[in-house]
Design a protein around this motif. Structure first.
Motif, PDB file in Angstrom:
ATOM      1  N   GLY A  83     -49.089 -23.936 -61.358  1.00  0.00           N
ATOM      2  CA  GLY A  83     -48.065 -23.860 -60.319  1.00  0.00           C
ATOM      3  C   GLY A  83     -48.154 -22.576 -59.519  1.00  0.00           C
ATOM      4  O   GLY A  83     -48.167 -21.478 -60.087  1.00  0.00           O
ATOM      5  N   GLY A  84     -48.229 -22.719 -58.202  1.00  0.00           N
ATOM      6  CA  GLY A  84     -48.355 -21.574 -57.312  1.00  0.00           C
ATOM      7  C   GLY A  84     -47.072 -21.220 -56.597  1.00  0.00           C
ATOM      8  O   GLY A  84     -47.106 -20.779 -55.447  1.00  0.00           O
ATOM      9  N   GLY A  85     -45.931 -21.411 -57.271  1.00  0.00           N
ATOM     10  CA  GLY A  85     -44.675 -20.924 -56.716  1.00  0.00           C
ATOM     11  C   GLY A  85     -44.634 -19.405 -56.750  1.00  0.00           C
ATOM     12  O   GLY A  85     -45.577 -18.746 -57.230  1.00  0.00           O
ATOM     13  N   HIS A  86     -43.538 -18.821 -56.264  1.00  0.00           N
ATOM     14  CA  HIS A  86     -43.540 -17.365 -56.098  1.00  0.00           C
ATOM     15  C   HIS A  86     -43.715 -16.623 -57.418  1.00  0.00           C
ATOM     16  O   HIS A  86     -44.427 -15.610 -57.470  1.00  0.00           O
ATOM     17  CB  HIS A  86     -42.272 -16.911 -55.360  1.00  0.00           C
ATOM     18  CG  HIS A  86     -41.063 -16.773 -56.209  1.00  0.00           C
ATOM     19  ND1 HIS A  86     -40.279 -17.850 -56.586  1.00  0.00           N
ATOM     20  CD2 HIS A  86     -40.485 -15.680 -56.773  1.00  0.00           C
ATOM     21  CE1 HIS A  86     -39.284 -17.414 -57.327  1.00  0.00           C
ATOM     22  NE2 HIS A  86     -39.382 -16.113 -57.461  1.00  0.00           N
ATOM     23  N   ASN A  87     -43.114 -17.114 -58.507  1.00  0.00           N
ATOM     24  CA  ASN A  87     -43.294 -16.431 -59.784  1.00  0.00           C
ATOM     25  C   ASN A  87     -44.722 -16.532 -60.295  1.00  0.00           C
ATOM     26  O   ASN A  87     -45.232 -15.585 -60.903  1.00  0.00           O
ATOM     27  CB  ASN A  87     -42.320 -17.002 -60.822  1.00  0.00           C
ATOM     28  CG  ASN A  87     -40.944 -16.384 -60.728  1.00  0.00           C
ATOM     29  OD1 ASN A  87     -40.799 -15.170 -60.718  1.00  0.00           O
ATOM     30  ND2 ASN A  87     -39.918 -17.222 -60.645  1.00  0.00           N
ATOM     31  N   GLY A  88     -45.367 -17.662 -60.049  1.00  0.00           N
ATOM     32  CA  GLY A  88     -46.760 -17.797 -60.433  1.00  0.00           C
ATOM     33  C   GLY A  88     -47.656 -16.833 -59.676  1.00  0.00           C
ATOM     34  O   GLY A  88     -48.579 -16.221 -60.244  1.00  0.00           O
TER      35      GLY A  88
END
Length: 542
Positions: free
Chosen positions: A12-17
């Motif tokens: 997952g490339g969301g902001h936390n990732g």
């Protein structure tokens, strides 16, 4: 399968990732990020939703983004600019001229606004702000700590004991009255807290709204005060408690993060949906993509809802039965209906007429005049599928960012509560796919009732139901926090007791998303904290 073995693969490339990947790469790890969508950013993205109109698709406003993450990842150097709201919130209370409430613009300005509704509430405001700030200071310290693992004897090392001692020290350093405030805000309802301090319904509504944002509960539900607190510990441009607009939308944040990841050598793959986490000899060893390709890695870091991680990506045999049962029962579900609206002009509120840009147009415009209104909205949705008199927060970012809409036109973000995350459970035979337009019309009507002519100004829209948010962004039950922020799912119990220090029950598998401490919001803190623990394990040879 390729011969390359990464030091870490991110699911997952969301902001936390992206944050986690950047910190790991800075420490010399070879890192790969696998993102299902064609763009990184998760729910913090900016996309075209109507020809000529762009907006933040899901997440829509910024305050909680950690200042150290901004500095460490050089986000400003990569183009991020955040513009503060001139006032925090504007509440149109009715269509009567002047019947509204402004919050923000400084203590004195807010007190003057409150005094129109209650002189007592204006006088009580400084004490309330001071109380919130004292408790928010505790939260600001706790969010950066790794929760002590008090469940597993094998992990009760000196470091864990020190973490537990530091946590207790933070609490014990407070005066007794402040400690009582901490307990109140972590356990009581927002309604109880506000009823004890204020008398005016609009004033209580202005503060109580934060308790139901993305939180499918009544403002009188135990624990809802914490969600209120969760929304006030942030800052914008060094000013605490402020909210703002990211120029270019929320995607400007994650695109800046992606640039720093690229500068640090992170491999970012889009259109790379992970089908399962590979486990060999009891240890995470990489991921298999939906097309069958295998990405090998020494460790796997999940930036997805833990319910999704253990419900779909990790096979049952790799965790014990009790953990599986608790993950199945992990509480997810947000009463959120998200809309992006293209407008031919600014809304003209009956209580404050005018279509020319004014401070209230750049604020958070909240349609919810009382806690009782919010409570009815929750119970209506719980029993009937959606609130017939919904809570709507509207932001119009184009007033400070003319790149989002054609000249003279605007975009609005509508963040609406409450709708039932599982519509079929209360309306058998109905799905969010067939109810979407009906509810979208209701939300437009709700704004139009306060700003006559709003409906006529709508030239395009996109509505996202809880089901859409789950399908598009992996937000189980539409939950923007990756799990309810209840006392049973916070700190040392997030996502569950024994798995709160970012290390999951499978060796080499970590959680870096909002389902880990400290929870949801565009903060970057779970990603940063998880990276710290991964690097600690690497240093110890774990």
């Amino acid at each position: 399968m390729t011969s390359r073995v990464f030091d870490a693969v991110l699911v997952g490339g969301g902001h936390n990732g992206l944050v986690c990947a950047a910190y790991l790469a800075a420490a010399g790890l070879d890192v790969c990020v696998c993102e299902r969508r064609e763009v990184v950013g998760g729910a913090a993205v900016t996309e075209t939703f109507h020809p000529g109109f762009r907006n933040s698709t899901a997440s829509y406003t910024v305050s909680l983004l950690d200042p150290q993450v901004i500095r460490d990842l050089r986000l400003a150097e990569h183009g991020l600019t955040i513009v503060e709201r001139p006032i925090a919130n504007f509440l149109p209370l009715s269509t009567a001229p002047g019947d509204c409430l402004d919050v923000g613009g400084g203590l004195e300005a807010t007190q003057r606004a409150f005094a129109r509704h209650s002189r007592c509430d204006a006088e009580a405001l400084p004490s309330y702000y001071a109380m919130l700030e004292r408790v928010a200071d505790v939260l600001r310290e706790l969010v950066h700590r790794t929760p002590p693992d008090i469940a597993d004897p094998a992990r009760r090392d000196v470091g864990a004991l020190i973490d537990a001692w530091k946590t207790l020290r933070t609490f014990k350093a407070l005066p007794l009255a402040a400690r009582r405030d901490v307990v109140d805000l972590f356990t009581k309802s927002a309604g109880e807290i506000l009823d004890a301090r204020f008398e005016s319904a609009p004033v209580k509504a202005a503060f109580g709204f934060d308790a139901v944002v993305g939180n499918f509960v009544s403002p009188y539900a135990a624990g809802s005060a914490y969600v209120l607190l969760h929304h006030v510990f942030g800052e914008v441009n060094g000013r605490r408690g402020q909210w703002g607009h990211a120029r270019g939308g929320m995607g400007a944040i994650t695109q800046a993060m992606a640039k720093e990841c690229a500068a640090r050598g992170v491999t970012i793959r889009t259109g790379a949906a992970v089908a399962r986490v590979l486990v060999k000899a009891g240890r995470a060893a990489g991921v298999e993509l939906e097309g069958g390709e295998v990405v090998e890695a020494k460790r796997v870091v999940a930036n997805v809802n833990p319910k999704l991680l253990f419900g779909r990506l990790v096979a049952d045999e790799h965790v014990d039965a009790d953990f599986r049962a608790r993950m199945a029962a992990y509480r997810c579900g947000s009463g959120t209906f998200r809309m992006n609206v293209a407008l031919s002009g600014l809304p003209d509120f009956a209580c404050r007429p005018g279509r020319a840009v004014a401070p209230h147009h750049a604020s958070g415009i909240v349609i919810a005049p009382s806690l009782a209104y919010m409570e009815r909205a929750f119970f209506d949705a719980k029993l009937s599928g959606w609130a017939r008199a919904p809570i709507v927060e509207m932001l119009i970012p184009s007033v400070v960012d003319d790149s989002l809409a054609p000249a003279g036109m605007h975009v609005a973000s509508l963040f609406c509560q409450h709708v039932h995350p599982d519509l079929g459970s209360v309306l058998p035979g109905r799905t969010w796919d067939d109810a979407r337009d009906e509810v979208a019309e209701l939300m437009i009507d709700t704004v139009d009732a306060m700003a006559p002519g709003f409906r006529a100004s709508v030239v395009g829209r996109r509505a996202l139901t809880p089901l859409d948010l789950e399908r598009e962004f992996g937000l189980a039950g539409g939950d923007i926090f990756h799990g309810a922020l209840g006392l049973d799912q916070l700190f040392a119990t997030r996502p569950v007791l024994g798995a709160a220090n970012y290390r999951m029950p499978v060796q080499g598998l970590y959680l870096c998303g909002a389902g880990a401490h400290p929870g949801g919001g565009v903060t970057g803190i779970p990603g940063r904290n998880a990276a710290r623990e991964i690097l600690r394990d690497r240093k110890k040879g774990r």
